[in-house]
Enzyme design. Structure first.
Site, mmCIF file in Angstrom:
data_model
loop_
_atom_site.group_PDB
_atom_site.id
_atom_site.type_symbol
_atom_site.label_atom_id
_atom_site.label_comp_id
_atom_site.label_asym_id
_atom_site.label_seq_id
_atom_site.Cartn_x
_atom_site.Cartn_y
_atom_site.Cartn_z
ATOM 1 N N MET A 30 0.835 -1.199 0.000
ATOM 2 C CA MET A 30 0.000 0.000 0.000
ATOM 3 C C MET A 30 0.872 1.252 0.000
ATOM 4 O O MET A 30 0.409 2.352 0.295
ATOM 5 C CB MET A 30 -0.955 0.002 1.189
ATOM 6 C CG MET A 30 -2.004 -1.081 1.134
ATOM 7 S SD MET A 30 -3.500 -0.722 2.072
ATOM 8 C CE MET A 30 -2.855 -0.533 3.730
ATOM 9 N N TYR A 32 4.244 3.830 0.834
ATOM 10 C CA TYR A 32 5.037 4.377 1.935
ATOM 11 C C TYR A 32 6.019 3.301 2.406
ATOM 12 O O TYR A 32 6.005 2.862 3.552
ATOM 13 C CB TYR A 32 4.173 4.906 3.072
ATOM 14 C CG TYR A 32 4.814 6.109 3.730
ATOM 15 C CD1 TYR A 32 4.795 7.345 3.094
ATOM 16 C CD2 TYR A 32 5.470 5.999 4.940
ATOM 17 C CE1 TYR A 32 5.411 8.442 3.663
ATOM 18 C CE2 TYR A 32 6.096 7.092 5.515
ATOM 19 C CZ TYR A 32 6.059 8.314 4.867
ATOM 20 O OH TYR A 32 6.691 9.404 5.430
ATOM 21 N N HIS A 34 9.107 0.876 3.408
ATOM 22 C CA HIS A 34 10.152 0.911 4.428
ATOM 23 C C HIS A 34 11.037 -0.323 4.275
ATOM 24 O O HIS A 34 10.908 -1.086 3.309
ATOM 25 C CB HIS A 34 9.546 1.003 5.829
ATOM 26 C CG HIS A 34 8.486 -0.012 6.107
ATOM 27 N ND1 HIS A 34 8.752 -1.361 6.220
ATOM 28 C CD2 HIS A 34 7.135 0.113 6.301
ATOM 29 C CE1 HIS A 34 7.640 -2.018 6.478
ATOM 30 N NE2 HIS A 34 6.636 -1.149 6.522
ATOM 31 N N HIS A 37 9.360 -3.680 3.445
ATOM 32 C CA HIS A 37 9.046 -3.874 2.028
ATOM 33 C C HIS A 37 10.315 -4.147 1.227
ATOM 34 O O HIS A 37 10.327 -4.976 0.311
ATOM 35 C CB HIS A 37 8.360 -2.627 1.462
ATOM 36 C CG HIS A 37 7.059 -2.284 2.116
ATOM 37 N ND1 HIS A 37 6.914 -1.213 2.955
ATOM 38 C CD2 HIS A 37 5.843 -2.878 2.054
ATOM 39 C CE1 HIS A 37 5.667 -1.141 3.375
ATOM 40 N NE2 HIS A 37 4.996 -2.145 2.848
ATOM 41 N N GLN A 60 -10.523 -2.467 1.919
ATOM 42 C CA GLN A 60 -10.133 -3.130 3.162
ATOM 43 C C GLN A 60 -10.125 -2.199 4.371
ATOM 44 O O GLN A 60 -9.703 -2.584 5.453
ATOM 45 C CB GLN A 60 -8.768 -3.799 3.000
ATOM 46 C CG GLN A 60 -7.588 -2.871 2.826
ATOM 47 C CD GLN A 60 -6.346 -3.600 2.362
ATOM 48 O OE1 GLN A 60 -6.306 -4.153 1.255
ATOM 49 N NE2 GLN A 60 -5.326 -3.632 3.198
ATOM 50 N N GLY A 146 5.022 -10.222 4.126
ATOM 51 C CA GLY A 146 5.710 -10.174 5.402
ATOM 52 C C GLY A 146 4.999 -10.981 6.472
ATOM 53 O O GLY A 146 3.763 -11.031 6.522
ATOM 54 N N LYS A 148 4.870 -10.219 9.508
ATOM 55 C CA LYS A 148 4.243 -9.352 10.521
ATOM 56 C C LYS A 148 2.726 -9.428 10.411
ATOM 57 O O LYS A 148 2.022 -9.446 11.410
ATOM 58 C CB LYS A 148 4.709 -7.905 10.361
ATOM 59 C CG LYS A 148 4.103 -6.962 11.424
ATOM 60 C CD LYS A 148 4.733 -5.586 11.378
ATOM 61 C CE LYS A 148 4.293 -4.807 10.173
ATOM 62 N NZ LYS A 148 2.874 -4.332 10.321
ATOM 63 N N ILE A 175 10.783 -7.433 9.890
ATOM 64 C CA ILE A 175 11.931 -6.525 9.979
ATOM 65 C C ILE A 175 11.644 -5.521 11.091
ATOM 66 O O ILE A 175 10.572 -4.914 11.129
ATOM 67 C CB ILE A 175 12.173 -5.795 8.646
ATOM 68 C CG1 ILE A 175 12.384 -6.817 7.521
ATOM 69 C CG2 ILE A 175 13.372 -4.861 8.756
ATOM 70 C CD1 ILE A 175 13.579 -7.724 7.708
ATOM 71 N N LYS A 183 8.695 -2.823 11.853
ATOM 72 C CA LYS A 183 8.531 -1.810 10.826
ATOM 73 C C LYS A 183 7.085 -1.777 10.348
ATOM 74 O O LYS A 183 6.471 -2.808 10.069
ATOM 75 C CB LYS A 183 9.444 -2.114 9.637
ATOM 76 C CG LYS A 183 10.936 -2.048 9.939
ATOM 77 C CD LYS A 183 11.449 -0.629 9.853
ATOM 78 C CE LYS A 183 12.957 -0.581 9.972
ATOM 79 N NZ LYS A 183 13.481 0.790 9.880
#
Length: 282
Positions: A30, A32, A34, A37, A60, A146, A148, A175, A183
């Site tokens: 999406m 932005y 970091h 990504h 979403q 990821g 996360k 990460i 992150k």
């Protein structure tokens, strides 16, 4: 590197690459971007071509969530992508992805009903729908997500299996910042004080891991101890903190096999997620 906004343009590039026999790795974001990504993009370098999608998917987000304020910076994102060998960025407008009379959705039961699915009831229908569309547009050989977003990863793996998508799903490790904070693009919402308070998530995970290292396997005991730890931070408010089967996302009483311990915690108004997986093969 190309930045493309139209679906048919993406398909044209993909067709040409596959005619040449190139494999395609796909990182869905999406924006932005970091270091998290970036780690996905770097893993995708095992393919001949890398595609990154940047799309803040309105489907979403719930009506009171942060769709309008979600951070966006295409210049910054495109620089990171170009520096890391991305061949194509797909950057569609919502109108390109969803026709005015759009009415077809990909929905799932069971896995979507726990954790984030309880507090964000429309979220995973939006995720499954947009991921399905993006897979159909890009037709990647491999797609990278990821860990996360562990529930999302499990859901996408199940959707790919159930609906016979011809794509390999690859999960990549969380990460973290040097101090342990996972992150996230939403970390930019945090004030200096909130940023410090947000460390309670990763520290509660370390606290939970120590309890498990001492031999505890009762889920309620573990979760209560982690909740008590988070409660010591005045700026933190727990949305959920649960132990679930890592594959079915269903709550467990005892930590057996692969167990996901996942949390969503508000730090001020910012909702952050974190998790760890405990493998108990005894």
């Amino acid at each position: 590197m190309k930045i493309v906004k139209k679906i048919e343009e993406v398909k044209s590039y993909i067709k040409a690459w596959k005619t040449e026999g190139d494999t395609v790795g796909f990182v869905l974001t999406m924006g932005y971007l970091h270091e998290g990504h970036q780690s996905l993009i770097n893993r995708a370098a095992e393919n001949d071509r890398i595609v990154v999608s940047i799309f803040v998917n309105p489907m979403q987000f719930g009506p009171k969530e942060d769709l309008a304020s979600y951070p966006r910076d295409l210049d910054r994102d495109s620089k990171l992508c170009e520096e890391n060998g991305v061949d194509l960025i797909f950057y569609p407008e919502p109108e390109e992805m969803y026709a005015p009379d759009f009415c077809s959705y990909v929905d799932m039961s069971v896995l979507t009903e726990e954790l984030c699915g309880q507090s964000r009831p429309v979220h995973f229908r939006g995720v499954c729908t947009v991921v399905s569309k993006l897979f159909n547009i890009v037709t990647p050989d491999r797609a990278y997500f990821g860990e996360k977003d562990a529930q999302q990863l499990a859901i996408i793996r199940r959707m790919v299996r159930d609906l016979n998508f011809n794509v390999e799903i690859i999960g990549c490790p969380i990460i973290r910042e040097k101090d342990g904070l996972a992150k996230s693009s939403r970390n930019t919402y945090l004030s200096k004080e909130e940023r410090k308070a947000a460390l309670v998530l990763s520290r509660s995970i370390e606290h939970g891991k120590k309890i498990l290292q001492q031999g505890e396997r009762n889920a309620a005991v573990l979760i209560d101890a982690m909740k008590d730890y988070i409660a010591t931070e005045p700026l933190a408010r727990i949305d959920y903190l649960k132990a679930v089967d890592a594959f079915s996302m269903q709550p467990v009483d005892e930590l057996k096999g692969a167990t996901l311990v996942a949390m969503a915690v508000f730090i001020g108004k910012t909702r952050l997620i974190d998790n760890f997986v405990f493998e108990n093969n005894i």
